[in-house]
Scaffold this active site. Structure first.
Site, PDB file in Angstrom:
ATOM      1  N   TYR A   1      39.137  45.334  21.876  1.00 50.21           N
ATOM      2  CA  TYR A   1      38.024  46.148  22.373  1.00 50.21           C
ATOM      3  C   TYR A   1      38.402  46.697  23.744  1.00 50.21           C
ATOM      4  O   TYR A   1      39.512  47.168  23.931  1.00 50.21           O
ATOM      5  CB  TYR A   1      36.741  45.311  22.371  1.00 50.21           C
ATOM      6  CG  TYR A   1      35.481  46.132  22.475  1.00 50.21           C
ATOM      7  CD1 TYR A   1      35.242  47.183  21.584  1.00 50.21           C
ATOM      8  CD2 TYR A   1      34.551  45.883  23.464  1.00 50.21           C
ATOM      9  CE1 TYR A   1      34.099  47.960  21.679  1.00 50.21           C
ATOM     10  CE2 TYR A   1      33.392  46.643  23.567  1.00 50.21           C
ATOM     11  CZ  TYR A   1      33.180  47.686  22.669  1.00 50.21           C
ATOM     12  OH  TYR A   1      32.046  48.445  22.779  1.00 50.21           O
TER      13      TYR A   1
ATOM     14  N   LYS B   1      29.550  44.685  -6.355  1.00 49.74           N
ATOM     15  CA  LYS B   1      30.601  45.686  -6.553  1.00 49.74           C
ATOM     16  C   LYS B   1      31.695  45.515  -5.502  1.00 49.74           C
ATOM     17  O   LYS B   1      32.886  45.608  -5.792  1.00 49.74           O
ATOM     18  CB  LYS B   1      29.985  47.081  -6.452  1.00 49.74           C
ATOM     19  CG  LYS B   1      30.850  48.181  -7.026  1.00 49.74           C
ATOM     20  CD  LYS B   1      30.651  48.301  -8.518  1.00 49.74           C
ATOM     21  CE  LYS B   1      31.336  49.521  -9.081  1.00 49.74           C
ATOM     22  NZ  LYS B   1      31.020  49.748 -10.491  1.00 49.74           N
TER      23      LYS B   1
END
Length: 747
Positions: free
Chosen positions: A37, A92
């Site tokens: 970051y 899924k």
């Protein structure tokens, strides 16, 4: 508890749901966080701002698919809304990850207006490498997919339309082959005219079916030119049929495709169809006609497929979308086009014609899985689907111009195999070496079904030239029953002239208590015959042990072939592969109570084996003591073996001991607590103080540690011999035969 209760418990278990976010880079130190970051993250941001394609280099975009739905047409549940559809979309995502190692964000949008949905999905294009649309009702789904494909520069795929089309298309190709029918001449009747049915009909035409031969029926009957109650999408398949209902349409039809509701078709309707009818009754959970009823309706061959897992030929979309997206992502395709879909169907059809791995057979209750009316398409748990379908799709994308990146397909297959486990990656090294110069490998139990299947694969893949020892008639009969179309070399002890082999056996063992008459009897044993063939140079290597206990199978090759002239002891080694690590375990099968000389020799031979897998060895002699912390006879032997090895000028790899197992494999312990150690990295050759410890360790690591075990590989022999474990699978035989071929090449 019933299925519903079990499912609720499964989804509720902490943490709720089925997916989570995990990191792929270290986040253990302040520096790690500054790279992940602020402030370090600015560097890749600037690179992407300057060149948007760099997003594929510096972010997860290239392996990220958005599974997007508004919940308006959830299979079996209907319009339940966006939030209620989330468990389906998470599921899924699980399938994408499990079968093709693709990461997914599931996005549920509370938007019924197609224009709103199109704008929302289009706005998310920077996030994803591809978009899988799911459970969106017709006819809106046609417009949404079509518009997004036009507007977006990444693949957009509505699985409800194309998934069933592709998988059933593969089944249709093979059904035509089995039934001896020409796809262009098929009379096809559809029950159902929704998104899936229309896409399937279009795809069958793409595969070669004749559009004029397709009759599509909706709830009002056959769709004809004179009906004015059908939308533009259904009208594409309006036909001039005289049939007034489904029953009349099915008369003399070659193929019935059901994508409607259960129970619409009866036995009489099946009997009215043409000879050897093809029936794809795919309504879920209840097909248009049950499997048993369809089979019982006629005396000829009824080729039947359903959407259910408890019957043969399940048309399951998971055979398609993970692997289609895998191939599309890996070449950075701009779309999933017709050529790519056809490539997927063709690859699936061709895979079904190949021998099925034992692991797949076991996963489906040991039911026979052999190409024919009851096995038209592969099973979802067949790991080969990944590296058959994805490369076919990727190549089709390249050939059709939709790819932005080309691949070396041979290396690409290897990378795909590596996604299934480190073991496959390691074995690929050996398989490639074996294929470069195949050798003659004796399979001593050659009339066994597994040996025959392994021989077929070795021949087909160009890995080895198998020589089967066994009953010729039995072997040929079994091969024919298995549909193995090859002509194996078979040595039948009842047929050939074995006198030269018996004489050689007698010469080798006459001062070991064997008479000439006993040699004549022993040479009838496949293990002795195979051993003598290898010893005399009539074959290069040998495999045995599938039907014998390990000591009994090992005895003949030890007596006849023996150890290498510079080696006094053989040993059994397992290669254990973890996600990011490979270790070799020795000795796990041969030497029960080795002294320091045996331990030293086993270490050298195991290091030599590691190098055949392109692994540079770092060896640790293991004990329950670290560098003399406990001093007794048990700890002395590995300590002395390590000293002997370090003073041996021929040993060109780091070795140390005695040490505890965690010391050997944990880098911090080596570098912090024992910085004097010869090992500056964790060991990858682990030599155990006795057979009992080695055998227990490898089995625990395999069963509880999630390691994949390859072996046992026999090292130290004068000629390549490997002894299988009883119950080994065909892939184990092929793997060990490949190792034997590489051994023979080194010879």
């Amino acid at each position: 508890m019933g299925l519903d209760e079990d499912s609720l418990d499964y989804h509720e278990r902490d943490p709720p749901g089925k997916v989570e976010i995990s990191t792929t880079k270290p986040t253990n130190t302040q520096r790690d966080l500054s790279l992940a970051y602020s402030p370090g993250v600015a560097a890749p941001c600037n690179e992407i701002a300057a060149n948007p394609d760099e997003a594929y280099r510096y972010t997860a975009k290239g392996n990220m698919v958005g599974v997007i739905s508004n919940g308006s047409a959830v299979l079996g549940l209907g319009d339940i809304g966006a939030q209620a559809s989330k468990p389906v979309m998470e599921g899924k995502g699980v399938l994408f990850k499990r079968f093709a190692d693709i990461d997914v964000f599931d996005i549920e949008l509370d938007q019924d207006d197609p224009e709103d949905l199109i704008r929302s999905v289009k706005a998310m294009e920077p996030t994803f490498g591809g978009v899988n649309l799911e459970d969106i009702k017709a006819p809106e789904c046609f417009v949404i997919e079509e518009r997004l494909r036009e507007q977006m520069d990444i693949p957009v795929f509505h699985d409800d339309q194309h998934g069933t089309a592709i998988i059933s298309g593969a089944a249709l190709l093979n059904a035509c082959d089995v039934a001896g029918k020409d796809i262009s001449e098929l009379d096809i009747v559809f029950s159902g005219a929704g998104a899936s049915a229309l896409a399937t009909a279009r795809f069958y035409v793409s595969l070669g079916a004749t559009k004029e031969n397709i009759v599509m029926c909706d709830s009002s009957g056959p769709i004809t030119q004179d009906r004015d109650d059908v939308n533009e999408y259904k009208r594409e398949f309006a036909n001039d049929t005289d049939a007034t209902d489904l029953e009349e349409a099915m008369a003399d039809a070659d193929v019935f495709v059901g994508l409607s509701i259960g129970g619409l078709v009866d036995k009489a309707m099946v009997r009215s169809m043409a000879a050897d009818p093809i029936i794809f009754a795919m309504a879920n959970p209840d097909p248009e006609i049950g499997y048993e009823a369809a089979k019982e309706a006629r005396d000829d061959t009824v080729i039947m497929a359903t959407g259910r897992s408890d019957y043969p030929n399940q048309v399951n979309n998971v055979l398609g979308f993970p692997f289609i997206f895998r191939g599309a992502l890996d070449v950075r395709a701009t779309e999933i086009n017709e050529e790519m879909k056809r490539a997927a169907a063709t690859a699936l059809a061709e895979l079904a014609r190949q021998d099925v791995p034992d692991a797949v057979v076991k996963a489906y209750g040991d039911q026979p899985l052999q190409y024919g009316p009851e096995y038209l398409i592969p099973k979802p748990l067949d790991p080969r689907v990944l590296f058959e379908v994805a490369p076919a799709v990727a190549q089709a994308a390249v050939d059709s111009g939709s790819a932005r990146k080309e691949l070396d397909m041979e290396k690409y297959v290897e990378r795909l195999e590596a996604r299934l486990g480190k073991g496959r990656e390691m074995m690929r090294v050996v398989l490639n070496k074996a294929k470069s110069q195949p050798k003659r490998v004796v399979l001593a139990e050659g009339d066994d079904e597994k040996m025959l299947r392994a021989a077929y694969q070795l021949t087909e893949q160009g890995i080895a030239e198998p020589v089967l020892i066994g009953d010729r008639e039995e072997a040929l009969r079994t091969a024919d029953q298995l549909g193995l179309e090859f002509e194996p070399e078979i040595v039948d002890p009842e047929e050939g002239n074995l006198a030269p082999y018996a004489e050689r056996l007698y010469e080798l063992r006459k001062r070991k208590g064997i008479t000439r008459r006993e040699a004549d009897e022993l040479i009838q044993d496949g293990n002795y015959l195979g051993s003598v063939m290898v010893e005399m140079g009539d074959a290069d290597a040998m495999l045995t042990g599938l039907m014998h206990h390990y000591p009994a199978a090992l005895k003949p090759p030890l007596q006849v072939i023996g150890t290498d002239e510079n080696v006094d002891y053989a040993a059994g080694v397992y290669m254990l592969t973890f996600k990011n690590r490979v270790v070799f375990i020795a000795d796990a099968t041969v030497n029960q109570e080795p002294d320091e000389d045996v331990l030293a020799e086993v270490t050298k031979q195991t290091a030599k084996l590691a190098r055949r897998f392109n692994v540079e060895p770092r060896a640790a002699l293991l004990s329950y003591s670290d560098f003399g912390s406990v001093r007794n006879e048990g700890t002395r032997k590995p300590r002395e073996a390590a000293r002997m090895l370090r003073s041996d000028p021929d040993v060109d790899f780091p070795v140390d001991g005695e040490m505890q197992a965690d010391t050997a494999v944990v880098e911090e312990m080596l570098t912090d607590d024992y910085s004097f150690s010869e090992l500056d990295e964790p060991a990858n050759v682990l030599v155990f103080p006795n057979l009992e410890a080695g055998n227990i360790a490898y089995k625990l690591l395999q069963r509880l540690g999630g390691a994949e075990a390859i072996g046992p590989m026999l090292v130290g022999m004068d000629k390549p011999v490997h002894v299988l474990q009883r119950g080994d699978e065909v892939k184990d035989i092929v793997n060990l035969a490949s190792v034997a071929v590489v051994d023979a090449q080194d010879e």
